[in-house]
Design a protein around this motif. Structure first.
Motif, PDB file in Angstrom:
ATOM      1  N   MET A   1      15.401  -1.224  -2.833  1.00 56.80           N
ATOM      2  CA  MET A   1      14.927  -0.210  -3.784  1.00 56.80           C
ATOM      3  C   MET A   1      16.051   0.759  -4.092  1.00 56.80           C
ATOM      4  O   MET A   1      16.739   1.237  -3.203  1.00 56.80           O
ATOM      5  N   LEU A   2      16.231   1.066  -5.358  1.00 63.15           N
ATOM      6  CA  LEU A   2      17.269   1.998  -5.819  1.00 63.15           C
ATOM      7  C   LEU A   2      16.620   3.338  -6.085  1.00 63.15           C
ATOM      8  O   LEU A   2      15.597   3.420  -6.764  1.00 63.15           O
ATOM      9  N   ILE A   3      17.158   4.431  -5.546  1.00 63.71           N
ATOM     10  CA  ILE A   3      16.467   5.713  -5.611  1.00 63.71           C
ATOM     11  C   ILE A   3      17.386   6.806  -6.105  1.00 63.71           C
ATOM     12  O   ILE A   3      18.595   6.715  -6.025  1.00 63.71           O
ATOM     13  N   GLU A   4      16.764   7.855  -6.635  1.00 67.12           N
ATOM     14  CA  GLU A   4      17.426   9.114  -6.958  1.00 67.12           C
ATOM     15  C   GLU A   4      16.364  10.176  -6.786  1.00 67.12           C
ATOM     16  O   GLU A   4      15.312  10.120  -7.413  1.00 67.12           O
ATOM     17  N   ASN A   5      16.574  11.146  -5.889  1.00 62.97           N
ATOM     18  CA  ASN A   5      15.515  12.090  -5.548  1.00 62.97           C
ATOM     19  C   ASN A   5      15.379  13.211  -6.554  1.00 62.97           C
ATOM     20  O   ASN A   5      16.347  13.776  -7.007  1.00 62.97           O
ATOM     21  N   HIS A   6      14.133  13.549  -6.885  1.00 58.77           N
ATOM     22  CA  HIS A   6      13.825  14.683  -7.757  1.00 58.77           C
ATOM     23  C   HIS A   6      12.532  15.319  -7.253  1.00 58.77           C
ATOM     24  O   HIS A   6      11.652  14.644  -6.726  1.00 58.77           O
ATOM     25  N   GLY A   7      12.383  16.622  -7.442  1.00 61.95           N
ATOM     26  CA  GLY A   7      11.162  17.305  -7.056  1.00 61.95           C
ATOM     27  C   GLY A   7      10.093  17.114  -8.109  1.00 61.95           C
ATOM     28  O   GLY A   7      10.311  17.344  -9.281  1.00 61.95           O
ATOM     29  N   LEU A 131      18.610   4.599   5.672  1.00 58.54           N
ATOM     30  CA  LEU A 131      17.313   4.150   5.165  1.00 58.54           C
ATOM     31  C   LEU A 131      17.405   2.670   4.828  1.00 58.54           C
ATOM     32  O   LEU A 131      18.067   2.283   3.863  1.00 58.54           O
ATOM     33  N   GLY A 132      16.756   1.865   5.637  1.00 54.99           N
ATOM     34  CA  GLY A 132      16.794   0.430   5.411  1.00 54.99           C
ATOM     35  C   GLY A 132      16.087   0.037   4.121  1.00 54.99           C
ATOM     36  O   GLY A 132      15.029   0.554   3.788  1.00 54.99           O
ATOM     37  N   GLY A 133      16.691  -0.877   3.375  1.00 56.68           N
ATOM     38  CA  GLY A 133      16.079  -1.361   2.147  1.00 56.68           C
ATOM     39  C   GLY A 133      16.258  -0.443   0.948  1.00 56.68           C
ATOM     40  O   GLY A 133      15.717  -0.720  -0.119  1.00 56.68           O
ATOM     41  N   CYS A 134      16.997   0.643   1.118  1.00 61.00           N
ATOM     42  CA  CYS A 134      17.202   1.600   0.024  1.00 61.00           C
ATOM     43  C   CYS A 134      18.695   1.741  -0.272  1.00 61.00           C
ATOM     44  O   CYS A 134      19.520   1.721   0.642  1.00 61.00           O
ATOM     45  N   GLN A 135      18.994   1.906  -1.538  1.00 53.38           N
ATOM     46  CA  GLN A 135      20.359   2.170  -1.973  1.00 53.38           C
ATOM     47  C   GLN A 135      20.337   3.267  -3.026  1.00 53.38           C
ATOM     48  O   GLN A 135      19.326   3.475  -3.701  1.00 53.38           O
ATOM     49  N   VAL A 136      21.445   3.968  -3.165  1.00 57.93           N
ATOM     50  CA  VAL A 136      21.556   5.078  -4.097  1.00 57.93           C
ATOM     51  C   VAL A 136      22.459   4.656  -5.263  1.00 57.93           C
ATOM     52  O   VAL A 136      23.531   4.076  -5.050  1.00 57.93           O
ATOM     53  N   PHE A 137      22.014   4.949  -6.476  1.00 55.44           N
ATOM     54  CA  PHE A 137      22.810   4.633  -7.662  1.00 55.44           C
ATOM     55  C   PHE A 137      24.146   5.373  -7.606  1.00 55.44           C
ATOM     56  O   PHE A 137      24.210   6.549  -7.287  1.00 55.44           O
TER      57      PHE A 137
END
Length: 214
Positions: A1-7, A131-137
């Motif tokens: 899963m590719l993530i980028e955190n936002h509130g 975090l396993g299974g996660c990557q950051v753009f």
């Protein structure tokens, strides 16, 4: 899963009698000015048809529409957040769009003849824990066969520049362009990067040399 955190703003339930109602709140009479408990999800649902018709609808126009429908004037900030929630309902949440980058690259390379993409990610950490299974753009590059072919008939001078992205996305759009003998400008390479650091430009220029101007 590719993530980028936002509130994100959480939706609140509304109690009607002895039952919980999770839909939009419609039992609103005249409310004076900005009310701290006015439900953002209800405002987002109210303006959703307008945002769907024209995503560039300005916040003041949305405020006027809300006022005409509810006899209630939200603050600019609350109307802006409601618009963002409407856009999220249209295009899923902002984080979800990062997960679609993988598929977007695959579709481009499969259906656009000669298209080249290069998606670069980094490992995701939270509180120094992997975090396993996660990557950051991190970086994204793309160019088409038409862009590379046109370079053969243009001046041997490549111009590069970058511009800001808007909204929740704080990245930069980097591009390279060339000019033909008639003064017409043609883009030959695109990239999305976190900024314009040495690492970002190195990613951009190395792909330019590798795929477009060997």
């Amino acid at each position: 899963m590719l993530i980028e955190n936002h509130g994100l703003v959480e939706e609140k339930d509304m109690v009607v009698g002895d039952k919980n109602y999770k839909g939009p709140h419609t039992c609103i009479g005249g409310v004076s000015q900005d009310h701290s408990k006015m439900d953002l999800s209800m405002l987002a649902s109210l303006i959703l048809p307008m945002v769907k018709e024209d995503p560039k609808t300005s916040v003041p126009v949305l405020i006027s529409y809300i006022r005409s429908q509810l006899r209630y004037t939200p603050s600019y900030r609350k109307a802006w957040i409601a618009k963002q929630k409407s856009l999220e309902k249209m295009h899923n949440e902002w984080d979800t769009s990062y997960n679609e980058v993988w598929q977007w690259c695959q579709v481009l390379e499969r259906y656009v003849l000669g298209c080249i993409t290069d998606l670069e990610t980094a490992l995701a950490y939270y509180n120094d824990q992997l975090l396993g299974g996660c990557q950051v753009f991190k970086h994204l590059f793309w160019t088409s066969k038409q862009c590379r072919d046109v370079f053969l008939y243009c001046k041997s001078l490549v111009q590069i520049d970058g511009t800001f992205m808007y909204g929740r996305y704080t990245h930069r759009l980097l591009l390279a362009v060339v000019e033909d003998g008639s003064g017409r400008i043609f883009p030959i390479e695109f990239a999305i990067t976190p900024g314009e650091s040495v690492d970002d430009w190195d990613f951009f220029l190395s792909r330019l040399r590798r795929h477009v101007c060997p």
